[in-house]
Motif scaffolding. Structure first.
Motif, PDB file in Angstrom:
ATOM      1  N   UNK A  13       0.960  -1.111  -0.059  1.00 42.50           N
ATOM      2  CA  UNK A  13       0.026   0.063  -0.232  1.00 42.50           C
ATOM      3  C   UNK A  13       0.914   1.269   0.001  1.00 42.50           C
ATOM      4  N   UNK A  14       0.297   2.420  -0.859  1.00 39.92           N
ATOM      5  CA  UNK A  14       0.956   3.694  -0.651  1.00 39.92           C
ATOM      6  C   UNK A  14      -0.060   4.563  -0.386  1.00 39.92           C
ATOM      7  N   UNK A  15      -0.100   5.252   0.635  1.00 33.94           N
ATOM      8  CA  UNK A  15      -0.988   6.489   0.902  1.00 33.94           C
ATOM      9  C   UNK A  15      -0.649   7.933   1.175  1.00 33.94           C
ATOM     10  N   UNK A  16      -1.317   8.835   0.885  1.00 32.55           N
ATOM     11  CA  UNK A  16      -0.953  10.096   1.104  1.00 32.55           C
ATOM     12  C   UNK A  16      -2.175  11.060   1.518  1.00 32.55           C
ATOM     13  N   UNK A  17      -1.857  11.859   2.583  1.00 37.18           N
ATOM     14  CA  UNK A  17      -2.801  12.514   3.048  1.00 37.18           C
ATOM     15  C   UNK A  17      -2.481  13.997   3.106  1.00 37.18           C
ATOM     16  N   UNK A  18      -2.999  15.196   2.461  1.00 35.28           N
ATOM     17  CA  UNK A  18      -2.810  16.441   2.683  1.00 35.28           C
ATOM     18  C   UNK A  18      -3.785  17.368   3.027  1.00 35.28           C
ATOM     19  N   UNK A  19      -3.759  18.100   3.727  1.00 31.29           N
ATOM     20  CA  UNK A  19      -4.798  19.017   4.179  1.00 31.29           C
ATOM     21  C   UNK A  19      -4.213  20.388   4.742  1.00 31.29           C
ATOM     22  N   UNK A  20      -4.769  21.410   4.504  1.00 32.15           N
ATOM     23  CA  UNK A  20      -4.339  22.650   4.732  1.00 32.15           C
ATOM     24  C   UNK A  20      -4.419  22.890   6.359  1.00 32.15           C
ATOM     25  N   UNK A  21      -5.236  22.292   7.222  1.00 30.30           N
ATOM     26  CA  UNK A  21      -5.577  22.378   8.531  1.00 30.30           C
ATOM     27  C   UNK A  21      -4.411  21.651   9.455  1.00 30.30           C
TER      28      UNK A  21
END
Length: 164
Positions: A13-21
């Motif tokens: 698995x490869x995952x990415x999370x981006x969030x300005x908060x």
């Protein structure tokens, strides 16, 4: 994204999370362990290792966990990068007997922000090996340098010996 491997017990698995908060640059080792434990479901997986590294605003956490169930003993390894407002994770799972495939997958993925961090291309001679002994020595060298996995080595060795 989860990709199944050669059996249902092999998952990558490869995952990415981006969030300005979020500001992942402030993640501590304790935060990384808590995030990881939540994903591992500690009532099932037992974390058997963890390594936290900090380089400026960038954090990295590598982990290993095991699980014993009716299918046998499984190993799960991963590496998470935390920087700015993004977190990326690379993870693999397989039977403990095939830990080499897990390690190979984890090593094969690197963060594109790491200029020059891509694994170096293996130094392999293009000259044909003239004897089975030379070909066996070549694949042993590739295995020792971790360019190929134990499984790849075993397959190539059988093919060389089968051609005699």
């Amino acid at each position: 994204m989860v990709v199944k491997g050669k059996s249902p017990l092999h998952q990558y698995a490869i995952g990415c999370v981006c969030n300005d908060k979020f500001n992942f640059s402030r993640v501590t080792q304790s935060d990384a362990e808590s995030l990881n434990d939540g994903a591992l479901k500690p009532e099932k997986w037992q974390r058997s290792g963890g390594y936290f590294k900090e380089t400026g605003s960038r954090k990295e956490y590598e982990y290993t966990a095991t699980l014993d169930n009716f299918m046998g003993r499984l190993i799960r390894k991963g590496r998470s990068h935390y920087q700015g407002n993004c977190a990326t994770t690379v993870e693999a799972m397989a039977p403990v007997s095939d830990e080499a495939s897990v390690d190979s997958f984890i090593r094969s993925i690197w963060d594109v922000r790491d200029v020059g961090a891509a694994p170096a291309a293996p130094a392999v001679s293009t000259a044909p090996a003239t004897s089975a002994e030379a070909r066996l020595a070549t694949i042993k060298d590739l295995l020792d340098r971790k360019v190929i996995t134990q499984q790849e080595y075993d397959e190539r060795r059988r093919a060389i010996l089968g051609s005699l």
